[in-house]
Design a protein around this motif. Structure first.
Motif, PDB file in Angstrom:
ATOM      1  N   LEU A  12      -3.324   4.951  -2.645  1.00  0.00           N
ATOM      2  CA  LEU A  12      -4.142   5.711  -2.456  1.00  0.00           C
ATOM      3  C   LEU A  12      -3.798   7.171  -2.168  1.00  0.00           C
ATOM      4  O   LEU A  12      -2.958   7.113  -0.865  1.00  0.00           O
ATOM      5  CB  LEU A  12      -5.262   5.630  -1.523  1.00  0.00           C
ATOM      6  N   PHE A  13      -4.831   8.173  -2.887  1.00  0.00           N
ATOM      7  CA  PHE A  13      -3.857   9.597  -2.089  1.00  0.00           C
ATOM      8  C   PHE A  13      -5.181  10.341  -2.649  1.00  0.00           C
ATOM      9  O   PHE A  13      -5.953  10.133  -3.326  1.00  0.00           O
ATOM     10  CB  PHE A  13      -2.733  10.194  -3.289  1.00  0.00           C
ATOM     11  N   SER A  14      -5.217  11.969  -2.350  1.00  0.00           N
ATOM     12  CA  SER A  14      -5.783  12.895  -1.728  1.00  0.00           C
ATOM     13  C   SER A  14      -4.719  13.900  -2.552  1.00  0.00           C
ATOM     14  O   SER A  14      -3.690  14.004  -1.846  1.00  0.00           O
ATOM     15  CB  SER A  14      -6.383  13.215  -1.317  1.00  0.00           C
ATOM     16  N   THR A  15      -4.880  14.650  -3.332  1.00  0.00           N
ATOM     17  CA  THR A  15      -4.567  16.125  -3.983  1.00  0.00           C
ATOM     18  C   THR A  15      -5.457  17.013  -4.331  1.00  0.00           C
ATOM     19  O   THR A  15      -6.926  16.610  -4.089  1.00  0.00           O
ATOM     20  CB  THR A  15      -3.814  15.685  -5.293  1.00  0.00           C
ATOM     21  N   PHE A  16      -5.062  18.440  -4.901  1.00  0.00           N
ATOM     22  CA  PHE A  16      -6.018  18.699  -4.699  1.00  0.00           C
ATOM     23  C   PHE A  16      -6.533  19.074  -6.346  1.00  0.00           C
ATOM     24  O   PHE A  16      -5.704  18.907  -7.499  1.00  0.00           O
ATOM     25  CB  PHE A  16      -5.842  20.674  -4.570  1.00  0.00           C
ATOM     26  N   GLY A  17      -7.442  19.729  -6.966  1.00  0.00           N
ATOM     27  CA  GLY A  17      -8.673  20.100  -8.229  1.00  0.00           C
ATOM     28  C   GLY A  17      -8.148  21.336  -8.770  1.00  0.00           C
ATOM     29  O   GLY A  17      -7.784  21.768  -8.149  1.00  0.00           O
ATOM     30  N   PRO A  18      -7.766  21.120 -10.045  1.00  0.00           N
ATOM     31  CA  PRO A  18      -7.972  22.443 -10.390  1.00  0.00           C
ATOM     32  C   PRO A  18      -9.075  23.985 -10.244  1.00  0.00           C
ATOM     33  O   PRO A  18      -9.097  24.586 -10.341  1.00  0.00           O
ATOM     34  CB  PRO A  18      -8.459  22.157 -12.286  1.00  0.00           C
ATOM     35  N   LEU A  27       0.932  -1.189  -0.398  1.00  0.00           N
ATOM     36  CA  LEU A  27      -0.174  -0.025   0.088  1.00  0.00           C
ATOM     37  C   LEU A  27       0.879   1.522   0.487  1.00  0.00           C
ATOM     38  O   LEU A  27       1.760   1.501   0.767  1.00  0.00           O
ATOM     39  CB  LEU A  27      -0.898  -0.148   0.783  1.00  0.00           C
ATOM     40  N   ILE A  28       0.400   2.004  -0.998  1.00  0.00           N
ATOM     41  CA  ILE A  28       1.852   3.489  -0.714  1.00  0.00           C
ATOM     42  C   ILE A  28       0.179   4.344  -0.831  1.00  0.00           C
ATOM     43  O   ILE A  28      -0.756   4.098  -1.411  1.00  0.00           O
ATOM     44  CB  ILE A  28       2.096   3.944  -2.476  1.00  0.00           C
ATOM     45  N   LEU A  29       0.328   5.249   0.434  1.00  0.00           N
ATOM     46  CA  LEU A  29      -0.226   6.694   0.703  1.00  0.00           C
ATOM     47  C   LEU A  29       0.487   7.721   0.130  1.00  0.00           C
ATOM     48  O   LEU A  29       1.193   7.583   0.893  1.00  0.00           O
ATOM     49  CB  LEU A  29      -0.556   6.367   2.359  1.00  0.00           C
ATOM     50  N   SER A  30      -0.659   9.182   0.295  1.00  0.00           N
ATOM     51  CA  SER A  30      -0.031  10.063   0.134  1.00  0.00           C
ATOM     52  C   SER A  30      -1.387  10.935   0.037  1.00  0.00           C
ATOM     53  O   SER A  30      -2.296  10.943  -0.228  1.00  0.00           O
ATOM     54  CB  SER A  30       0.561  10.388  -1.353  1.00  0.00           C
ATOM     55  N   ASN A  31      -0.937  12.161   1.483  1.00  0.00           N
ATOM     56  CA  ASN A  31      -2.071  13.411   1.423  1.00  0.00           C
ATOM     57  C   ASN A  31      -1.872  14.702   0.871  1.00  0.00           C
ATOM     58  O   ASN A  31      -0.283  15.280   1.871  1.00  0.00           O
ATOM     59  CB  ASN A  31      -2.807  13.040   3.090  1.00  0.00           C
ATOM     60  N   ALA A  32      -2.720  15.149  -0.063  1.00  0.00           N
ATOM     61  CA  ALA A  32      -2.066  16.828   0.115  1.00  0.00           C
ATOM     62  C   ALA A  32      -0.831  17.160  -0.734  1.00  0.00           C
ATOM     63  O   ALA A  32       0.249  17.636  -0.476  1.00  0.00           O
ATOM     64  CB  ALA A  32      -2.177  17.650   0.925  1.00  0.00           C
ATOM     65  N   CYS A  33      -0.171  16.112  -1.363  1.00  0.00           N
ATOM     66  CA  CYS A  33       1.240  16.014  -1.221  1.00  0.00           C
ATOM     67  C   CYS A  33       1.672  16.131  -3.227  1.00  0.00           C
ATOM     68  O   CYS A  33       2.865  16.981  -3.601  1.00  0.00           O
ATOM     69  CB  CYS A  33       1.667  14.513  -1.054  1.00  0.00           C
ATOM     70  N   PHE A  34       0.435  15.482  -3.998  1.00  0.00           N
ATOM     71  CA  PHE A  34       0.634  14.818  -5.427  1.00  0.00           C
ATOM     72  C   PHE A  34       0.679  16.142  -5.849  1.00  0.00           C
ATOM     73  O   PHE A  34       1.337  15.434  -7.256  1.00  0.00           O
ATOM     74  CB  PHE A  34       0.075  13.522  -5.924  1.00  0.00           C
ATOM     75  N   GLN A  35       0.667  16.768  -6.003  1.00  0.00           N
ATOM     76  CA  GLN A  35       0.506  18.129  -6.366  1.00  0.00           C
ATOM     77  C   GLN A  35       1.714  18.957  -6.645  1.00  0.00           C
ATOM     78  O   GLN A  35       1.680  19.644  -7.698  1.00  0.00           O
ATOM     79  CB  GLN A  35      -0.420  19.411  -6.045  1.00  0.00           C
ATOM     80  N   TRP A  36       2.391  18.484  -5.734  1.00  0.00           N
ATOM     81  CA  TRP A  36       4.099  18.999  -5.882  1.00  0.00           C
ATOM     82  C   TRP A  36       4.786  18.900  -7.408  1.00  0.00           C
ATOM     83  O   TRP A  36       5.912  18.499  -7.454  1.00  0.00           O
ATOM     84  CB  TRP A  36       4.847  18.996  -4.481  1.00  0.00           C
ATOM     85  N   LEU A  37       4.189  17.159  -7.357  1.00  0.00           N
ATOM     86  CA  LEU A  37       5.064  16.479  -8.338  1.00  0.00           C
ATOM     87  C   LEU A  37       5.429  16.613  -9.723  1.00  0.00           C
ATOM     88  O   LEU A  37       4.352  17.535 -10.299  1.00  0.00           O
ATOM     89  CB  LEU A  37       4.416  15.456  -8.763  1.00  0.00           C
ATOM     90  N   LEU A  38       7.074  16.869  -9.901  1.00  0.00           N
ATOM     91  CA  LEU A  38       7.331  17.670 -11.195  1.00  0.00           C
ATOM     92  C   LEU A  38       6.838  16.678 -12.370  1.00  0.00           C
ATOM     93  O   LEU A  38       6.602  16.888 -13.388  1.00  0.00           O
ATOM     94  CB  LEU A  38       8.726  17.901 -11.006  1.00  0.00           C
ATOM     95  N   TYR A  39       7.247  15.277 -11.884  1.00  0.00           N
ATOM     96  CA  TYR A  39       7.317  14.723 -13.407  1.00  0.00           C
ATOM     97  C   TYR A  39       6.073  13.552 -13.291  1.00  0.00           C
ATOM     98  O   TYR A  39       6.309  12.611 -12.478  1.00  0.00           O
ATOM     99  CB  TYR A  39       7.807  13.930 -13.552  1.00  0.00           C
ATOM    100  N   PRO A  40       4.425  13.577 -13.290  1.00  0.00           N
ATOM    101  CA  PRO A  40       3.551  12.287 -11.919  1.00  0.00           C
ATOM    102  C   PRO A  40       3.811  11.109 -13.371  1.00  0.00           C
ATOM    103  O   PRO A  40       3.163  10.378 -12.338  1.00  0.00           O
ATOM    104  CB  PRO A  40       2.258  13.546 -12.438  1.00  0.00           C
ATOM    105  N   GLN A  41       3.699  11.821 -14.276  1.00  0.00           N
ATOM    106  CA  GLN A  41       3.939  10.119 -14.989  1.00  0.00           C
ATOM    107  C   GLN A  41       4.463   8.930 -14.745  1.00  0.00           C
ATOM    108  O   GLN A  41       4.711   8.405 -14.573  1.00  0.00           O
ATOM    109  CB  GLN A  41       3.523  10.530 -16.531  1.00  0.00           C
ATOM    110  N   LYS A  42       5.854   9.450 -14.834  1.00  0.00           N
ATOM    111  CA  LYS A  42       7.360   9.440 -14.162  1.00  0.00           C
ATOM    112  C   LYS A  42       7.275   8.090 -12.461  1.00  0.00           C
ATOM    113  O   LYS A  42       7.721   7.202 -12.677  1.00  0.00           O
ATOM    114  CB  LYS A  42       8.574   9.666 -14.633  1.00  0.00           C
TER     115      LYS A  42
END
Length: 274
Positions: free
Chosen positions: A151-157, A120-135
């Motif tokens: 399982l992660f949460s992030t912010f939408g547009p 399991l990989i978790l992340s909360n309010a972090c993935f919006q900072w990824l420079l290369y999300p696909q990679k």
């Protein structure tokens, strides 16, 4: 595009004030934890962007057996807060034997991890900072076990749409080309595409919004600053006085409600399986 060193410095500077102002991030973590509790029975977990440990301290006391829990963050002072929070939560001087704290950038660190290391990989309010999300998602898929979950949460547009509209209107009134003062957030469709191309399946996206209210626009802007989440790019910042004052006036005149000045956060809660 955000600069990782700049991000690290900001969060280190604001580690002591983060918990006081991270109201939305805590609500997101609670929602993520609620989703987790009803679905998964992991033994080896990676948490990306643990911050001051709000989610971490709840996870390491989760009633299911966790044999290994890696809590990773880019900012070392945030990790120090996580360590202290867990010590206080357990009321003891030593950390749980299953817990490993790692100060690193996930986009670099994931390459060093052995295949199938976590279930399991978790992340909360972090993935919006990824420079290369696909990679990065491709690497996370690699280090997850077969049938493991992300399982992660992030912010939408739509996050901070009031703020960006106020800036846009101010630039227009000045006869100038609008510049972005809000981080560019990926949509649910974009995240689903990233995940699919990374090899994930059973992708589910939940979208909800949280609105906070402030006495003044400047109170809202200060609250963002106090969690280290100032709006990039750094060259634009919040703008100089010539821009900032009319922007705040427009914000107040256009969006003021009985409860105060609203600030909307669009939240994406996303699950996917290897």
């Amino acid at each position: 595009m955000p600069n990782k060193l700049h991000i690290q410095q900001r969060f280190n500077q604001k580690a002591s004030t983060y918990d006081q102002h991270a109201i939305v991030q805590k609500q997101m973590a609670d929602q993520l934890l609620q989703s987790f509790q009803s679905k998964y029975l992991p033994s080896r977990v990676l948490e990306i962007g643990c911050g001051t440990g709000y989610l971490t301290k709840k996870m390491v006391t989760y009633p299911r057996l966790l044999t290994h829990y890696t809590a990773l963050d880019l900012a070392d002072k945030m990790l120090m807060r996580t360590e202290q929070a867990i010590r206080d939560h357990h009321d003891q001087s030593t950390l749980p034997a299953s817990l490993q704290l790692v100060c690193a950038d996930i986009e670099d660190w994931a390459h060093t991890v052995t295949d199938s290391s976590y279930d399991l990989i978790l992340s909360n309010a972090c993935f919006q900072w990824l420079l290369y999300p696909q990679k990065t998602l491709s690497q996370l898929h690699r280090i997850l076990q077969s049938e493991g979950h992300l399982l992660f949460s992030t912010f939408g547009p739509l996050t901070f749409h009031e703020l960006q509209e106020s800036y846009n209107a101010t630039y227009t009134s000045m006869g100038e080309k609008a510049q972005s003062h809000v981080l560019t957030f990926h949509s649910s469709t974009e995240w689903a595409s990233f995940l699919e191309h990374a090899g994930f399946q059973n992708i589910e996206v939940q979208t909800y919004s949280i609105t906070l209210y402030y006495s003044t626009v400047i109170d809202f802007l200060r609250s963002i600053k106090e969690i280290g989440a100032t709006v990039p790019p750094p060259s634009h910042g919040l703008g100089d006085r010539r821009l900032l004052i009319p922007m705040m006036n427009y914000y107040q005149d256009t969006f003021q409600q009985d409860q105060g000045i609203p600030a909307t956060y669009e939240v994406l809660l996303i699950t996917a399986q290897c």
